[in-house]
Design a protein around this motif. Structure first.
Motif, PDB file in Angstrom:
ATOM      1  N   MET A   1       0.844  -1.196   0.000  1.00 55.62           N
ATOM      2  CA  MET A   1       0.000   0.000   0.000  1.00 55.62           C
ATOM      3  C   MET A   1       0.880   1.247   0.000  1.00 55.62           C
ATOM      4  O   MET A   1       1.815   1.357   0.800  1.00 55.62           O
ATOM      5  N   ARG A   2       0.555   2.185  -0.887  1.00 55.86           N
ATOM      6  CA  ARG A   2       1.368   3.382  -0.996  1.00 55.86           C
ATOM      7  C   ARG A   2       1.127   4.317   0.189  1.00 55.86           C
ATOM      8  O   ARG A   2       0.001   4.475   0.652  1.00 55.86           O
ATOM      9  N   THR A   3       2.209   4.911   0.648  1.00 53.89           N
ATOM     10  CA  THR A   3       2.108   5.841   1.774  1.00 53.89           C
ATOM     11  C   THR A   3       2.387   7.280   1.348  1.00 53.89           C
ATOM     12  O   THR A   3       2.406   8.174   2.184  1.00 53.89           O
ATOM     13  N   ASP A   4       2.598   7.497   0.050  1.00 50.04           N
ATOM     14  CA  ASP A   4       2.930   8.832  -0.429  1.00 50.04           C
ATOM     15  C   ASP A   4       1.729   9.572  -1.004  1.00 50.04           C
ATOM     16  O   ASP A   4       1.883  10.591  -1.680  1.00 50.04           O
ATOM     17  N   VAL A   5       0.507   9.068  -0.740  1.00 54.16           N
ATOM     18  CA  VAL A   5      -0.682   9.741  -1.253  1.00 54.16           C
ATOM     19  C   VAL A   5      -0.887  11.068  -0.532  1.00 54.16           C
ATOM     20  O   VAL A   5      -0.480  11.244   0.618  1.00 54.16           O
ATOM     21  N   TRP A   6      -1.504  12.016  -1.257  1.00 55.69           N
ATOM     22  CA  TRP A   6      -1.787  13.390  -0.819  1.00 55.69           C
ATOM     23  C   TRP A   6      -0.586  14.075  -0.156  1.00 55.69           C
ATOM     24  O   TRP A   6      -0.736  14.875   0.762  1.00 55.69           O
ATOM     25  N   GLN A   7       0.617  13.784  -0.664  1.00 51.46           N
ATOM     26  CA  GLN A   7       1.832  14.381  -0.096  1.00 51.46           C
ATOM     27  C   GLN A   7       2.528  15.354  -1.035  1.00 51.46           C
ATOM     28  O   GLN A   7       3.341  16.169  -0.578  1.00 51.46           O
ATOM     29  N   SER A   8       2.230  15.292  -2.332  1.00 57.09           N
ATOM     30  CA  SER A   8       2.982  16.098  -3.286  1.00 57.09           C
ATOM     31  C   SER A   8       2.091  16.647  -4.388  1.00 57.09           C
ATOM     32  O   SER A   8       1.029  16.076  -4.695  1.00 57.09           O
ATOM     33  N   LEU A   9       2.548  17.736  -4.975  1.00 54.24           N
ATOM     34  CA  LEU A   9       1.966  18.254  -6.210  1.00 54.24           C
ATOM     35  C   LEU A   9       2.849  17.746  -7.341  1.00 54.24           C
ATOM     36  O   LEU A   9       3.994  18.184  -7.500  1.00 54.24           O
ATOM     37  N   HIS A  10       2.337  16.796  -8.108  1.00 47.28           N
ATOM     38  CA  HIS A  10       3.138  16.129  -9.133  1.00 47.28           C
ATOM     39  C   HIS A  10       3.040  16.872 -10.458  1.00 47.28           C
ATOM     40  O   HIS A  10       1.954  17.290 -10.868  1.00 47.28           O
ATOM     41  N   SER A  11       4.166  16.994 -11.140  1.00 48.48           N
ATOM     42  CA  SER A  11       4.176  17.636 -12.454  1.00 48.48           C
ATOM     43  C   SER A  11       4.300  16.634 -13.592  1.00 48.48           C
ATOM     44  O   SER A  11       4.137  16.995 -14.758  1.00 48.48           O
ATOM     45  N   ASP A  12       4.588  15.356 -13.265  1.00 50.29           N
ATOM     46  CA  ASP A  12       4.821  14.355 -14.307  1.00 50.29           C
ATOM     47  C   ASP A  12       3.962  13.103 -14.128  1.00 50.29           C
ATOM     48  O   ASP A  12       4.239  12.067 -14.734  1.00 50.29           O
ATOM     49  N   LEU A  13       2.915  13.184 -13.302  1.00 48.06           N
ATOM     50  CA  LEU A  13       2.049  12.035 -13.043  1.00 48.06           C
ATOM     51  C   LEU A  13       0.758  12.219 -13.826  1.00 48.06           C
ATOM     52  O   LEU A  13       0.032  13.197 -13.609  1.00 48.06           O
ATOM     53  N   PRO A  14       0.438  11.318 -14.757  1.00 47.06           N
ATOM     54  CA  PRO A  14      -0.769  11.498 -15.575  1.00 47.06           C
ATOM     55  C   PRO A  14      -2.034  11.366 -14.736  1.00 47.06           C
ATOM     56  O   PRO A  14      -2.087  10.600 -13.775  1.00 47.06           O
TER      57      PRO A  14
END
Length: 215
Positions: A1-14
């Motif tokens: 399970m990913r723990t990096d959700v709602w942590q970043s503003l992504h510029s390269d994630l579709p």
């Protein structure tokens, strides 16, 4: 399970359902925010979940900036914030609008509360009965002028319906409703003609043979 959700503003994630079929990237301005997918009780539908008090401060700040900018044209005199996760957003938005305070609603009854200033409350993530929404009687004099209601998410519309019912007891009709996330369209039937602003929108997802789909 990913723990990096709602942590970043992504510029390269579709945008959209990700290859892991467990996360959803929602467009936000020139970026995307990664959210976990949660299956609803029927097992056939799912939602991209946002838990604001687990988000990074940069994400919370960006959402507050975006929502505050959308509320500026409505010129609210007071922000009413909805528990639980609407409270940090309401405070952040109120500060950005130059307010010195907000009016928080509560689901925890204090001994000085008046039961006549309360209504039943439920939501898509907390569907059980028994919870009530309260307004501290000492907050009533602050509800003057143009009132904006701020919540974290509008989804089924049950929570915002309770808020509107509580304000109606005081003959108050909000000028605008604001949320970090507008999830699906179920909430639309509960808000009447009140304008609604959202920092971003997500669909109700459907389970298919190939995984979650936004179609």
């Amino acid at each position: 399970m990913r723990t990096d959700v709602w942590q970043s503003l992504h510029s390269d994630l579709p945008a959209g359902v990700q290859a892991d079929n467990e996360t959803y990237a929602v467009p936000f301005g020139d970026h995307t925010i990664l959210l976990p997918i949660r299956a609803l009780g029927d097992g056939e539908r799912g939602v991209a979940s946002l838990i604001l008090n687990q988000a990074s401060f940069p994400v919370l700040d960006a959402l507050a900036d975006g929502l505050a900018a959308q509320l500026v044209p409505h010129a609210p005199d007071v922000i009413v914030s909805v528990p639980t996760l609407g409270l940090p957003l309401g405070e952040a938005v109120a500060r950005r609008l130059g307010h010195s305070r907000m009016v928080p609603l509560s689901t925890s009854r204090k001994f000085w509360y008046d039961e006549s200033l309360s209504v039943d409350m439920s939501s898509i993530t907390s569907p059980g009965k028994g919870k009530r929404l309260y307004l501290d009687p000492r907050m009533v004099p602050l509800l003057k002028g143009r009132v904006a209601v701020v919540d974290d998410v509008l989804s089924s519309g049950n929570s915002i319906a309770s808020v509107l019912a509580l304000l109606k007891l005081l003959e108050i009709t909000p000028t605008v409703i604001g949320a970090a996330m507008l999830q699906g369209q179920g909430w639309a039937d509960h808000v009447g003609d009140c304008p609604v602003e959202g920092a971003f929108r997500t669909p109700i997802l459907r389970k298919t043979a190939d995984g979650w789909s936004a179609g």
